[in-house]
Design a protein around this motif. Structure first.
Motif: not given
Length: 210
Positions: A40-44, A50-52, A153-154, A187-189
Motif C-alpha cells: 500500500g502506502d506504507a513507508t520506512d 512503530l518500532v519506537d 508493513l501495509t 498522522v504525518q508519521n
C-alpha cells in the motif's frame, strides 16, 4: 602532575569497571532483522514510528480481527500463496489537526518554473516520501528455526503473499507457525492511535502435499 595522573588512572579504571559490569548484566542484543516488506502506502519512516512504540504495554482493545488464516488452519506445501485478510476499527478513523511536523518541508513559494521543470527531469537528493497519515498494519510471522520473522508493513487490509515469502513459509513442514498483527493510526508519521496487538497470536500449520 601526579594529581592529574591519578585522576586519569581513576577515570580509566571506573570506565573499565562500568563497561565490565554492563557487559555482564545486559541481555544479549536482539537480532538485526532489517526492514519489512511494504504494501500500500506504507513507508520506512512510518515503520520506524512503530518500532519506537513496540515496547509500549500490550493493548488489544482495538486490535484487528483476522479473517484469514483461520484458527488452526493448515496449508499444503503445494497450495498457491494465500491472501490473508483482516478488519480493523482504525480503518474508519479520519485524520485530525496536528502540530506542524519537522518532517514537513514548507512549500517554496519563490521557486521558479524552470527549477520546477528541472526537478521533474532530475529530482534532487532531498526528495523523500511524504509523511504518512492513515491506518497501518505490521504483520509478523514467526517461523520455527528462523531468528527473524517474515514481516510486512501495509496500509491495506490484506496481504497477498508473494512467491518468495511463501517459499520461506513452506519450508516449515509439519510445524506450527504464528502470526501477530500490530495496528496503529498515524498522522504525518506521528502515532495517534495504538499500537494495538492481537491478545494471542494466531497459529497455523504447514503440511506436506495432500
Amino acid at each position: 602532575m601526579k594529581t592529574l595522573s591519578r585522576k586519569l588512572l581513576w577515570t580509566s579504571c571506573a570506565a573499565a569497571l562500568l563497561s565490565l559490569t554492563s557487559a555482564c548484566g545486559d541481555d544479549p542484543p536482539e537480532p538485526e532483522c532489517g526492514e519489512p516488506l511494504y504494501g500500500g502506502d506504507a513507508t520506512d519512516e512510518a515503520w520506524r514510528t512503530l518500532v519506537d512504540a513496540k515496547d509500549q504495554p500490550a493493548d488489544s482493545s482495538q486490535a484487528v480481527t483476522l479473517e484469514s488464516p483461520a484458527p488452526g488452519e493448515s496449508y499444503s506445501t503445494i497450495d498457491a500463496p494465500p491472501t490473508w485478510r483482516w478488519s480493523s476499527p482504525l480503518a474508519s478513523l479520519l485524520p485530525g489537526p496536528v502540530e506542524p511536523s519537522r518532517h514537513v518541508r514548507p512549500r517554496d513559494e519563490g521557486r521558479s518554473v524552470l527549477a520546477w521543470l528541472g526537478n521533474l527531469i532530475l529530482p534532487t537528493a532531498e526528495a523523500h516520501l511524504p509523511p504518512f497519515t492513515g491506518d497501518l498494519y505490521w504483520v509478523e510471522v514467526t517461523v520455527p528455526g528462523r531468528e527473524c520473522p517474515v514481516q510486512i508493513l501495509t496500509s491495506t487490509l490484506e496481504w497477498q503473499l508473494d512467491a518468495a515469502t511463501w517459499e520461506t513459509l513452506r519450508g516449515a513442514v509439519d510445524q506450527e507457525l504464528s502470526i501477530q498483527v500490530t495496528s496503529a493510526y498515524l498522522v504525518q508519521n506521528r502515532l495517534r492511535e495504538g499500537p494495538y496487538r492481537l491478545a494471542t497470536p494466531r497459529t497455523f500449520r504447514m503440511v506436506g502435499a495432500r
